[in-house]
Design a protein around this motif. Sequence first.
Motif, mmCIF file in Angstrom:
data_model
loop_
_atom_site.group_PDB
_atom_site.id
_atom_site.type_symbol
_atom_site.label_atom_id
_atom_site.label_comp_id
_atom_site.label_asym_id
_atom_site.label_seq_id
_atom_site.Cartn_x
_atom_site.Cartn_y
_atom_site.Cartn_z
ATOM 1 N N ILE A 123 0.842 -1.200 0.000
ATOM 2 C CA ILE A 123 0.000 0.000 0.000
ATOM 3 C C ILE A 123 0.877 1.249 0.000
ATOM 4 C CG2 ILE A 123 -1.781 1.293 1.222
ATOM 5 C CD1 ILE A 123 -2.756 -1.353 0.065
ATOM 6 N N ARG A 124 1.866 1.288 0.867
ATOM 7 C CA ARG A 124 2.753 2.457 0.948
ATOM 8 C C ARG A 124 3.546 2.637 -0.342
ATOM 9 N NH1 ARG A 124 2.951 4.792 5.865
ATOM 10 N NH2 ARG A 124 2.142 3.595 7.652
ATOM 11 N N GLU A 125 3.989 1.524 -0.926
ATOM 12 C CA GLU A 125 4.742 1.618 -2.179
ATOM 13 C C GLU A 125 3.850 2.146 -3.299
ATOM 14 O OE1 GLU A 125 6.229 -2.312 -2.709
ATOM 15 O OE2 GLU A 125 7.900 -2.053 -1.311
ATOM 16 N N ALA A 126 2.599 1.700 -3.322
ATOM 17 C CA ALA A 126 1.667 2.191 -4.330
ATOM 18 C C ALA A 126 1.381 3.677 -4.128
ATOM 19 C CB ALA A 126 0.366 1.389 -4.277
ATOM 20 N N LEU A 127 1.245 4.088 -2.870
ATOM 21 C CA LEU A 127 0.981 5.494 -2.578
ATOM 22 C C LEU A 127 2.159 6.374 -2.979
ATOM 23 C CD1 LEU A 127 -0.833 5.163 0.866
ATOM 24 C CD2 LEU A 127 -1.853 5.873 -1.315
ATOM 25 N N GLN A 128 3.367 5.864 -2.841
ATOM 26 C CA GLN A 128 4.534 6.629 -3.277
ATOM 27 C C GLN A 128 4.529 6.830 -4.786
ATOM 28 O OE1 GLN A 128 7.880 4.468 -1.691
ATOM 29 N NE2 GLN A 128 7.469 5.106 0.413
ATOM 30 N N ARG A 129 4.087 5.810 -5.516
ATOM 31 C CA ARG A 129 3.969 5.958 -6.974
ATOM 32 C C ARG A 129 2.881 6.966 -7.322
ATOM 33 N NH1 ARG A 129 3.553 0.284 -9.992
ATOM 34 N NH2 ARG A 129 3.318 1.770 -11.722
ATOM 35 N N LEU A 130 1.784 6.925 -6.602
ATOM 36 C CA LEU A 130 0.703 7.875 -6.847
ATOM 37 C C LEU A 130 1.119 9.302 -6.483
ATOM 38 C CD1 LEU A 130 -2.226 5.699 -5.480
ATOM 39 C CD2 LEU A 130 -1.937 6.427 -7.859
ATOM 40 N N GLU A 131 2.006 9.408 -5.504
ATOM 41 C CA GLU A 131 2.541 10.725 -5.157
ATOM 42 C C GLU A 131 3.342 11.277 -6.334
ATOM 43 O OE1 GLU A 131 4.919 12.893 -1.454
ATOM 44 O OE2 GLU A 131 5.044 10.722 -1.708
ATOM 45 N N GLY A 132 4.087 10.384 -7.014
ATOM 46 C CA GLY A 132 4.828 10.792 -8.199
ATOM 47 C C GLY A 132 3.922 11.238 -9.333
ATOM 48 N N ASP A 133 2.698 10.705 -9.356
ATOM 49 C CA ASP A 133 1.700 11.112 -10.358
ATOM 50 C C ASP A 133 0.964 12.378 -9.949
ATOM 51 O OD1 ASP A 133 2.292 8.829 -11.817
ATOM 52 O OD2 ASP A 133 0.589 7.689 -11.032
ATOM 53 N N ASN A 134 1.268 12.899 -8.776
ATOM 54 C CA ASN A 134 0.555 14.062 -8.225
ATOM 55 C C ASN A 134 -0.918 13.776 -7.968
ATOM 56 O OD1 ASN A 134 2.894 15.687 -8.326
ATOM 57 N ND2 ASN A 134 2.459 16.283 -10.434
ATOM 58 N N VAL A 171 -1.741 11.845 -5.117
ATOM 59 C CA VAL A 171 -1.815 11.878 -3.660
ATOM 60 C C VAL A 171 -0.666 12.726 -3.137
ATOM 61 C CG1 VAL A 171 -2.843 9.555 -3.570
ATOM 62 C CG2 VAL A 171 -0.389 9.837 -3.186
ATOM 63 N N VAL A 172 -0.798 13.173 -1.906
ATOM 64 C CA VAL A 172 0.238 13.989 -1.280
ATOM 65 C C VAL A 172 0.500 13.461 0.127
ATOM 66 C CG1 VAL A 172 -1.465 15.666 -0.437
ATOM 67 C CG2 VAL A 172 0.941 16.341 -0.684
ATOM 68 N N ASN A 173 1.759 13.439 0.502
ATOM 69 C CA ASN A 173 2.145 13.038 1.852
ATOM 70 C C ASN A 173 2.044 14.269 2.748
ATOM 71 O OD1 ASN A 173 3.374 12.176 4.222
ATOM 72 N ND2 ASN A 173 4.873 10.914 3.145
ATOM 73 N N THR A 174 1.122 14.229 3.695
ATOM 74 C CA THR A 174 0.884 15.392 4.554
ATOM 75 C C THR A 174 1.797 15.427 5.767
ATOM 76 O OG1 THR A 174 -0.805 14.261 5.880
ATOM 77 C CG2 THR A 174 -1.530 15.367 3.858
ATOM 78 N N GLY A 175 2.595 14.377 5.957
ATOM 79 C CA GLY A 175 3.412 14.260 7.155
ATOM 80 C C GLY A 175 2.751 13.395 8.201
ATOM 81 N N ARG A 176 1.443 13.340 8.135
ATOM 82 C CA ARG A 176 0.670 12.490 9.041
ATOM 83 C C ARG A 176 0.009 11.331 8.289
ATOM 84 N NH1 ARG A 176 -2.588 16.841 12.894
ATOM 85 N NH2 ARG A 176 -0.732 17.887 13.757
ATOM 86 N N GLY A 177 0.293 11.254 7.014
ATOM 87 C CA GLY A 177 -0.316 10.231 6.183
ATOM 88 C C GLY A 177 -0.478 10.755 4.772
#
Length: 239
Positions: free
Chosen positions: A52-63, A65-71
């Motif tokens: 899940i975290r690895e997928a979210l990091q890829r989605l962050e690269g797609d702009n 999702v964003v890492n808010t510091g708390r999730g």
Amino acid sequence: MPGRAPADQAKVRTSEVYSSLRAAIMYGDLPPDSRLNIEAIGRSFGVSQTPIREALQRLEGDNLVVNTGRGYSTTPLLDVQGLRSLFEFRLLVEPWASRTVAIDRLSNPGSQLLHEVEDFLKADDPDRDLRQDMVAHDSRFHELILKAAGNPVIGQAYAQTHCHLHIFRLYPKDIDSAATMNEHRRIAEAITNADPESAENAMAEHLKSSFKRFTRAFDANADPTTLGQTHRPSLRLLA
């Protein structure tokens, strides 16, 4: 959030989780500007938090999702100004690219572009997702031109905007593809005919018309009439 039966954690790849989450964001199943619960997502997919975290990091690269510091949270939709800025960038790059690729009759991508248009129009699947097919076609069409322009720096800058991902989220469910396809055909024909000026103008008009269509996604009154006027002279410096 897409429902999915629990599966053997070892058999579920990060790419599968990424694809499912990406689709959920694009179609609004995971609403814009919403906090994502990693534990809940893990339970839904039947996997640990690692993929899940690895997928979210890829989605962050797609702009997406964003890492808010708390999730993580899904990114908000483009607002009118964000949409304008994106199209101003495209007006600097894509008319120039269309002019550039139209110069050489022997190597220009005109035939590929015409095939792309015809293939989309000939598709006759009653169950097709027109919205998804439209954005896929649009992405391929524009990327064919940019790739043929042969400037990797501009190509990379364009790719980093992830413009088709963000614009897709603004597509109306009852999208009418007729206007877009007519504009794409004019661009493709101008490039095929090795007519740089017509290719440049057709692309510029297409982008301005697209901007006008997408402003309908907003409740606020947007004025699309001045799009591109400020930066238009810069196109000549690139051509």
